[in-house]
Structures are given as structure tokens and as C-alpha cells.
Enzyme design. Structure first.
Site, PDB file in Angstrom:
ATOM      1  N   LYS B  74       0.858  -1.184   0.000  1.00  0.00           N
ATOM      2  CA  LYS B  74       0.000   0.000   0.000  1.00  0.00           C
ATOM      3  C   LYS B  74       0.894   1.234   0.000  1.00  0.00           C
ATOM      4  O   LYS B  74       1.928   1.253   0.689  1.00  0.00           O
ATOM      5  CB  LYS B  74      -0.890  -0.029   1.251  1.00  0.00           C
ATOM      6  CG  LYS B  74      -1.898   1.110   1.338  1.00  0.00           C
ATOM      7  CD  LYS B  74      -2.804   0.966   2.562  1.00  0.00           C
ATOM      8  CE  LYS B  74      -3.834   2.086   2.633  1.00  0.00           C
ATOM      9  NZ  LYS B  74      -4.735   1.954   3.800  1.00  0.00           N
ATOM     10  N   SER B 149      -9.818   2.178   3.082  1.00  0.00           N
ATOM     11  CA  SER B 149      -8.924   2.923   2.231  1.00  0.00           C
ATOM     12  C   SER B 149      -7.949   2.052   1.428  1.00  0.00           C
ATOM     13  O   SER B 149      -7.383   2.533   0.450  1.00  0.00           O
ATOM     14  CB  SER B 149      -8.128   3.903   3.079  1.00  0.00           C
ATOM     15  OG  SER B 149      -7.234   3.220   3.930  1.00  0.00           O
ATOM     16  N   SER B 173     -10.123  -0.197   7.245  1.00  0.00           N
ATOM     17  CA  SER B 173      -9.509  -0.024   5.918  1.00  0.00           C
ATOM     18  C   SER B 173      -8.834  -1.256   5.318  1.00  0.00           C
ATOM     19  O   SER B 173      -8.452  -1.238   4.161  1.00  0.00           O
ATOM     20  CB  SER B 173      -8.492   1.111   5.955  1.00  0.00           C
ATOM     21  OG  SER B 173      -9.142   2.349   5.910  1.00  0.00           O
TER      22      SER B 173
END
Lengths: 98, 481
Positions: B74, B149, B173
């Protein structure tokens, strides 16, 4: 809490955000709605509850005051917007004496 | 599509090399990422170089079980010499001068970084629509969001652009996008995984974790990721077990709690049906099911939207246009430099949260908002402690609905916040949580959430793995990829 445009202007200044009149008009009702929403938490009695800052109730660890990091000034300043002679440059803060 | 466990065996038996494997995934990224927008940066040259090194290590019999396995990170994890944006314009030009501990650990274990995945700006969002780099598409339906997210990581793993990816979870998330994309997501206990070099959003809630194709893969990768880090002052110094060891233990007698608050009117009826069927499966495996109560669940979102913005307003004060990141053109004076760099660099949701946090922490309002939210946090944690006196694991839906349409919730921030109703309390209490695929509602994946007591990752993984041994939901793949 219902915020006014003046409140939002003040908050934006505290947060160092630039806000046009249009921005203020856009954010004021949104922020008021969010505050109304979070105020639901006032419904419950928390007088007998201690506030939780860390979910494990651990406090920040300390360490011996020893140098552990090497000097990487050049690597760090390579990604800076503006540097000169090893210093970060910003617009002049103190005016010259007349 | 193969799991990390299968690829690890293929590498060990020399059925495939890391270079071949890495090329395979790089090709898939080239082919499909124009459609999905799951990557912000692809590190092709570096990946091939590291794959070659991994193969050399293997030839010298110096390889670990995961040497040569490709991985996506990420874009919240700092990667030395690689652009690290956190999904924000303010870091669009940021080449990290150091590695996050998590990145370092995966490098040391020989995993091959394929690239950095798209995400909501500063991890603030539940749909990946708040990224400066545009929304990510859900591989199961390109008109829908992947969740957020960690939406880029979720779409990446679901579409097979990488066998696994990292994520971070502040209010859901990892678990919510895992649910919406039909993959396995693991958010460890707060303090289990180092936050060093993981760009901070809400420091008392943020926790790094994994997005994989199976619980077994999550266990394999958590073995690398977990552990004490002296560079993170909230890291917990506790031994790390081999998370794969007990995966096949029976779950006969496991006490499962079903919180009545997770099955109320807010839950989509089709999602409820699928989750109920998964619970039946657990009963067949010998677990016992008990109704429990988490009465303060509905206060978790209000408390979270004080605590997270308060911590974010403080953490994001560092972005000032002076030392790194975006700087506005022709600043008139220092204040103009701060204000315009931040206003031009941050997106709308980040600004909303910074302002809410600034307000909640400002003189005269601290007790009414921040202190009260911290006390509600205490209540929520107490609910869980009481529940774990009676049960071992809590089960329920991860998200009240399946993936929603792109644009459906963007006009109303609060409706977006409510999509995390079942995940947020877990972060407030610091607990580990997982989401595993448990079926489909109207052709969209549904996630089953498993919540454990502090540091019970082993037990959660065992419970998830047992379910995945008797079901095949986690092996389903979206068409066209």
C-alpha cells in the site's frame, strides 16, 4: 454545534488552510452536520469511565539518550522544495530594519 | 490463481523461478491496471532485479519460505528511493529516503516489491474515491468501489495482479475492502506490527496488516510482518508465534459470539442471509454459537470521528511545504506558504477531518469532544472485555452492504462514514480482526468478520482456515481477469 462561516474561517486559520468564500460556504454545513452527528456520544453517561488514549493502556516507552541515527542531511534535503548551504529556505519572516 | 502458499512450494520445487513469477504479475499489471487503477507506482526494474537476486539465493540454498514471492505494498508504507504518495497530491513528488520497518522486513525475507497500491488520501475513506490518483474499480463490477482505504491492495489481490498485498486499518480499511473485493484481510492487534515508516493518520488506531487469497497466506506473511520494533514507541514487545503452526487445529468447542447489534435493521437482508449460512458452517465444524451484546456499537462511529480527526489534525501538521512534499508557487510570506501548500495539496475529505480535529482540540471544546470520545472508547472496550469472558471469537458481517456504486456516497460524508459501522469499534478497542469471503449477494462478494481478543491472531487464523478448508468462497475469481 452549528458552526457559522466565521467559525469555519477561524478553524481554517488554526489549521493553516486557505479558504475562499466558496470553500467556506461548502464546508460550513458539512462540518456542522458532522459535529451534530458526533454529539450522539453525549447521550451516554461516561462519568464512571476513564478516558482511553492507548487501547492497551501502555505509556510511551523511553530509551537511553544515545545517538542511533546517522547524519543524512544530504539525502533528506535532496527532497526539499528549496535549500541553500544546508538550510531549508522559506520566505523572509523578519523584515530588514529601515 | 495461486496462493502464496502454493507459489512458495512451486518456488521451492523449482517448478517456477521468481523472475518468471515476477514477470507474470508485471504482465498482468500492464494488461489490467488501466482498467482497475489499483497501482500508483509499478517498480518493474527493481522488481526484476530483486527477483533475480531471490533466484540466486535459492540456487545457493539460502532462501526462506517466501524468498522470491512478489508482493504489492500500500502506498502508505515508505519505500527507499521509490515514490511514496499516501494517495495525496501533497506527497506526489515524495521519494522516500528510508524504508518502513514493514518494507524492510519483507525485503529481508526476500519478497519482491511489485509496486505501490492506490488508496484513499492519507487512508481517509471507505471507497478509494478520495485518492488524488483517481478511484480504483472493483474487479467484480467495474462500476462499483473496491472499498477503502486499502482499495488498491484489495482490487490487486482480487484480480490477481499480485498474490498478496499489505494494507492498513484505522477504522476498517483492511477488512471492509477485503469484504467488498472477496479476499481475506487481517488487521492485527494494535502494536503487533510496526508503524515506523507507515505514514500516520490516527496514531492510536492505525495498524498495518495483510490482504491475501487465504488465511494460510495471511499467517505466512504475518510471520514476517509481526514483531517488536524499537523505532515505534507503541510497538509491543511480545514474542511472535509461528502463525501457521495451529492453522489445522480443530475448532470443536470454539465459543462464537454473535453481537445482536451487528444483525439489526441496518444490515442488508441478502448480506445477512449469507452471513447466517457461514455461521451454520461454523456450527457444523463444532463451534457453539452464543448471542452477545455490544451495546455501545452505535457510539463507535461518533467517537471515532472525533478521535481520528483529532489525531489526524496533529499528524498532518507536519505537511508544511518546507522540508518535503508539495510547495505552492510564489509564496508571499511564511503563512501564505503554509496555507496555500496545504490547501492546494490536500483533498476535501482530508481538509474536513483536519478541521473537525482542530475544532475538537481547540480551547473550550476539548472536554466536550475529545475527552468524551476517549471515555466512549473506554465504554466500547469494556463491552468487548465483557463479551470475551463468555466467547472466544466474535462473528458478524464485515460491512452492512456489498460494494456500492462509484459516486453513490460521495455527496454525503456521513453516509460514507456509516459503512464502517461493524469495523470501527474493533480499532477503538485495539483488537485483531479479519474479513474472509463467505458468499455472494446479487453476484457481489460478502465478507464475514472475525474479531478476537487482544493478541489472539493465531486463534482467528485457525478459525478462518478451518472455514476455508470446507468452503471455496475464497477461491472464487472475478470474470475477465
Amino acid at each position: 454545534m452549528t458552526l457559522t462561516a466565521a467559525d469555519v474561517k477561524k478553524i481554517a486559520h488554526l489549521a493553516r488552510l486557505n479558504m475562499s468564500e466558496d470553500d467556506i460556504a461548502f464546508y460550513t454545513p458539512q462540518l456542522s452536520n458532522i459535529l451534530h452527528f458526533v454529539e450522539q456520544m453525549n447521550q451516554c453517561d461516561t462519568s464512571h469511565i476513564d478516558p482511553v488514549a492507548n487501547p492497551l493502556d501502555l505509556s510511551q516507552r523511553t530509551r537511553p539518550d544515545k545517538v542511533t541515527e546517522p547524519n543524512q542531511r544530504e539525502a533528506f534535503q535532496k527532497i526539499a522544495p528549496e535549500v541553500q548551504a544546508g538550510l531549508y529556505l522559506v520566505p523572509k519572516v523578519i523584515e530588514d530594519e529601515a | 490463481m495461486k496462493t502464496v502458499a502454493e507459489l512458495s512450494r512451486d518456488l521451492a520445487s523449482k517448478k517456477i523461478s521468481s523472475v518468471e513469477l515476477t514477470k507474470h504479475y508485471l504482465d498482468r499489471i500492464k494488461k489490467f491496471d488501466k482498467t482497475l487503477n489499483a497501482f500508483i507506482t509499478v517498480t518493474e526494474d527493481q522488481a526484476l532485479e530483486n527477483a533475480k537476486k531471490a533466484d540466486e539465493k535459492r540456487a545457493k540454498s539460502a532462501a526462506g519460505p517466501l524468498t522470491g514471492i512478489p508482493l504489492a505494498q500500500k502506498d502508505i508504507f515508505c519505500t527507499l528511493g521509490v515514490k511514496t504518495t499516501c494517495g495525496s497530491k501533497i506527497l506526489d513528488n515524495f521519494i522516500s529516503p528510508y524504508d518502513a520497518t514493514t518494507v524492510q522486513k519483507f525485503n529481508d525475507a526476500g519478497l519482491v516489491l511489485l509496486g505501490k497500491t492506490n488508496m484513499d488520501e492519507f487512508a481517509m475513506g471507505s471507497s478509494n474515491e478520495n485518492s488524488f490518483y483517481g478511484p480504483v474499480k472493483n474487479p467484480w463490477d467495474l462500476e462499483r468501489v473496491p472499498g477503502g482505504s486499502s482499495g488498491g491492495s484489495a482490487a490487486t489481490v482480487a484480480a490477481g495482479l499480485a498474490p498478496a498485498a499489505t494494507g492498513t486499518d484505522t477504522g476498517g480499511s483492511i477488512r471492509q475492502p477485503a469484504a467488498l473485493c472477496g479476499i481475506t484481510g487481517l488487521k492485527p492487534t494494535y502494536g503487533r506490527v510496526s508503524r515506523y515508516g507507515m505514514i500516520a493518520f490516527a496514531s492510536s488506531l492505525d495498524q498495518g496488516g495483510l490482504m491475501t487469497r487465504s488465511a494460510e497466506d495471511a499467517a505466512l506473511l504475518l510471520n514476517v510482518m509481526a514483531g517488536f520494533d524499537e523505532k515505534d514507541s507503541t510497538s509491543v514487545d511480545k514474542p511472535v508465534p509461528d502463525y501457521t503452526k495451529k492453522l489445522n487445529n480443530s475448532i470443536k468447542g470454539l465459543r462464537i459470539g454473535l453481537p445482536s447489534e451487528f444483525f439489526n435493521q441496518g444490515l442488508d437482508a441478502d448480506v445477512a442471509k449469507v452471513v447466517q449460512a457461514a455461521i451454520k458452517e461454523y456450527e457444523k465444524l463444532g463451534a457453539s454459537v452464543h448471542e452477545i451484546h455490544l451495546p455501545n456499537t452505535k457510539l463507535s462511529i461518533p467517537a471515532y470521528y472525533v478521535i481520528a480527526p483529532a489525531e489526524c489534525s496533529s499528524n498532518l501538521a507536519r505537511f508544511d511545504g518546507v522540508r518535503y512534499g508539495y510547495r505552492c508557487k510564489n509564496p508571499q510570506d511564511l503563512e501564505d506558504l503554509y496555507k496555500r501548500s496545504r490547501s492546494e495539496g490536500f483533498g476535501a475529505e482530508v481538509k474536513r477531518r483536519i478541521m473537525i480535529g482542530t475544532y475538537a482540540l481547540s480551547a473550550g471544546y476539548y472536554d466536550a469532544y475529545y475527552l468524551q470520545a476517549q471515555k466512549v472508547r473506554g465504554l466500547i472496550r469494556q463491552d468487548f472485555s465483557k463479551a470475551f469472558e463468555k466467547v472466544d471469537v466474535i462473528l458478524g458481517p464485515t460491512s452492512p452492504t456489498t460494494a456500492f456504486k462509484i459516486g453513490e456516497k460521495t455527496a454525503d460524508p456521513i453516509s460514507m462514514y456509516l459503512s464502517d459501522i461493524y469495523t470501527i469499534a474493533v480499532n477503538l478497542a485495539g483488537l485483531p480482526g479479519m474479513s474472509i469471503p463467505c458468499g455472494f449477494a446479487k453476484n457481489l462478494p460478502v465478507g464475514l468478520q472475525l474479531i478476537g481478543n487482544l493478541f489472539s491472531e493465531e486463534q482467528l487464523l485457525t478459525a478462518a482456515h478451518n472455514y476455508q478448508k470446507v468452503t471455496d468462497w475464497h477461491t472464487k475469481q472475478p470474470e475477465g481477469f
